[in-house]
Write a protein that holds these residues in place. Structure first.
Motif, PDB file in Angstrom:
ATOM      1  N   HIS A  67       0.827  -1.214   0.000  1.00 13.12           N
ATOM      2  CA  HIS A  67       0.000   0.000   0.000  1.00 13.12           C
ATOM      3  C   HIS A  67       0.860   1.262   0.000  1.00 13.12           C
ATOM      4  O   HIS A  67       0.502   2.258  -0.629  1.00 13.12           O
ATOM      5  N   CYS A 100      -8.500  -4.205   5.742  1.00 16.85           N
ATOM      6  CA  CYS A 100      -8.313  -2.931   5.042  1.00 16.85           C
ATOM      7  C   CYS A 100      -9.591  -2.507   4.324  1.00 16.85           C
ATOM      8  O   CYS A 100      -9.974  -1.330   4.337  1.00 16.85           O
ATOM      9  N   VAL A 114      -5.135   2.316   3.391  1.00 19.31           N
ATOM     10  CA  VAL A 114      -5.146   1.793   4.762  1.00 19.31           C
ATOM     11  C   VAL A 114      -3.891   0.962   5.017  1.00 19.31           C
ATOM     12  O   VAL A 114      -3.524   0.125   4.198  1.00 19.31           O
TER      13      VAL A 114
END
Lengths: 413, 413
Positions: A67, A100, A114
């Motif tokens: 991420h 998430c 997230v």
């Protein structure tokens, strides 16, 4: 009890504009304890992180890395204790992704915004129903002034919560740095699952933040050892909101030096807090290695001393059995090839201010009573001058006690 | 108490023709205990040795290396306990040289024909008057049938003496292999000062002896860990007298294979004896790593498990907290770069015959009660299949108990 760790009540934890925190009692492993934490970041924050090098790293660690690389701005962090979600195979990854997705839905943001974190027992699956049910509750109590409870919410078997906070004036503007950490070594039932979160309302451009997060991590959380085990879940995150009106995009920016030193000091304080609360710790040792050819060399010598059960049990006993330190210096080459030509005749070893060894042997001036006086203290400085280069480092460790064995030999109840 | 270590009385210790042993009570550190050992070798023996890699190696270790390289035939070994003569600078070297000169005078041989060994406290000087006075006494009681007392004479704080003996038939001739070792880890007040002496009445040409001493050391004494500390004095010596009438100059020689296996087994048995008598040991663990790309990789994984305080305390508690083993496998790359691309999904972990983990997580078939049954045993096999190459190794270690801390935290009295 932790060694000279200030109580969280004694620290004025400044809120960081742009960042709110909320917790819940999710019952992940035990009831009636804060075990889920949400951190919400306003638009415009930058976030960077460093993670464990363990090949069996936890699913959330893998997802954090992904991420952070996605290019999406990070808008929320979610942390659970009680289960590490490590050694959990494909299902573990699905669980981290689901977590998430749920947080993303709550905040109406992309899942890539997230970052998930877990800490606890390895080889067990997350109780997803409990975790997902806790998320809305954590969101409900989000507030900026929630750092103390956040520090408690990420504890596993830490004896005490760990936090740090400071403000500094940069070009007439007030900048806040506040952070929390957890970890006490390989406390039952966890690995040395250290987590660290540091936030500031200074703005820091992403490339600069990535650079200094690595640097600061290397001089703080990567300079501590309780037991020598690298966990599957270690994570250190720096968040910068920019709401103070001060922002940095280069190390040459006005005021950056003072800010950097303050951020580094905060990270070191959080890292040292983990050692002060190391399982069974009765002493806190600062080991400084000077005159190395490289920082890697300095760290290899520092950790050879700081990880040796032989050295650590002698410190527990307040026994100045300092030949054990020489032996550890001597085998540091096992972890750093350049030390293979280390000349033991040029090394000087100090305990506190007392010269203990030089010229390959005991210093003529050394009196065991002087060594004993230093060993009787709760905070002990050890200095090794290698006299072969100009690099230096300080690493921090604690001693090794009966209590350490008791904590780690307890069954996972 | 040592874990399944046979008593020395139960082993028929065969004398080795061409080699005699004599001991004395020198009062080096304590009175009324055997603390000086002489080993006399007849002309025609070959001797080889491997030594600690510690940069702070003891003066006698440095001198052993020098004398073995000198080209002079080795005719005598002298061992003292109670003082390591390590971290002793120039005076330490003078003391080791004086010791060799005295032994040389007693036997009317060159000083380079003597190998000296010391074990005990670091940073202290040898009591030379006591040591030199003991040498004639040790010479007086030289005899071939003195192995059991020799095993006792090299003990420091070992709980039990350690020896091994076997005979084998090679082309109709009887060949003897007998050896002794000492060491129990970082027993107060010593380092893991392991010493091992193995003797045979087979003849072995010097180049072949050097080669197999390294190989056998690598698969025996270099496969054990009690605490992860490398001492300043570790030495392993192989002596071959040739008096059996059997001699080898090449690995292709008839009967060599059987002899090599027997020698290896003897060395492994002596090495394992050190772990069985590891301080505070209550369990003996054999950790086998299969399917590695290199032996170095296999050893790195084996010792990451075998040195982890986390793993060792769990074994002490008979707690199948096996995520700790996965974590140790995961960080073995710290000591072996090639493991950085280790794929955790291909690894299989067995406790005894029970499959515990595969595909990056807990095996579907694994029942904690099966793990518990294995953990309750005193001897435990752990197998890790890396499934990425064809190299394998077995390393041996013991658990980590309260008694370990007590022994090492005791003041040096």
């Amino acid at each position: 009890m932790p060694v000279n760790l200030p109580s969280i009540e004694s620290i004025a934890l400044q809120p960081v504009n742009g960042i709110r925190l909320g917790w819940a009692e999710g019952g992940i492993k035990k009831t009636n304890r804060k075990d889920v934490l949400l951190i919400e970041l306003e638009e415009g924050c930058t976030v960077s992180g460093i993670f464990t090098q363990n090949r069996f790293c936890a699913a959330p660690v893998t997802l954090c890395r992904k991420h952070l690389k996605s290019g999406q701005a990070i808008r929320a962090l979610v942390v659970n204790t009680g289960c590490a979600n490590a050694g959990t195979g494909d299902k573990g990854m699905q669980d981290a992704v689901s977590t998430c997705l749920s947080v993303a839905e709550l905040f109406n943001i992309p899942a890539e915004s997230v970052l998930p974190f877990s800490t606890g027992v390895i080889l067990e699956h997350l109780p997803m129903d409990k975790l997902l049910a806790a998320l809305p509750k954590a969101k409900e109590n989000l507030k900026a002034d929630n750092w103390a409870d956040a520090a408690r919410a990420i504890m596993t078997t830490d004896v005490a919560p760990k936090a740090v906070s400071s403000t500094l004036d940069i070009a007439g503007k007030n900048v806040v740095i506040t952070g929390i950490s957890k970890g006490a070594g390989m406390i039952h039932p966890n690995m040395a699952t250290m987590l660290g979160y540091l936030a500031t309302d200074a703005g820091i451009a992403q490339p600069l933040l990535d650079e200094i997060t690595r640097e600061i991590g290397d001089l703080s959380f990567n300079c501590i050892s309780v037991d020598g085990d690298t966990s599957t879940n270690d994570s250190f995150i720096v968040m910068a909101s920019g709401k103070s009106g001060v922002s940095f995009s280069s190390k040459e920016d006005e005021g950056f030096d003072a800010f950097y030193q303050s951020l580094l000091k905060s990270a070191q304080s959080l890292a040292q807090a983990i050692v002060r609360d190391g399982e069974g710790a009765t002493k806190f040792m600062s080991i400084t290695i000077e005159g190395a050819l490289s920082r890697q060399e300095a760290k290899a010598v520092g950790f050879a001393i700081g990880k040796s059960p032989l050295v650590k049990t002698a410190f527990f006993a307040s026994d100045p059995n300092l030949g054990r330190i020489l032996a550890a210096i001597g085998y540091a080459s096992r972890e750093c090839e350049s030390l293979e030509d280390l000349d033991t005749n040029t090394i000087a070893l100090y305990l506190g201010d007392t010269l203990v060894a030089e010229n390959g042997g005991r210093a003529a001036s050394y009196q065991e009573s002087d060594g004993q006086n230093v060993m009787n203290e709760a905070e002990i400085d050890i200095t090794v001058k290698l006299n072969r280069g100009s690099e230096s480092i300080t690493v921090w460790t604690c001693d090794f006690s009966y209590e350490y064995v008791r904590i780690n030999a307890d069954y996972r109840t």
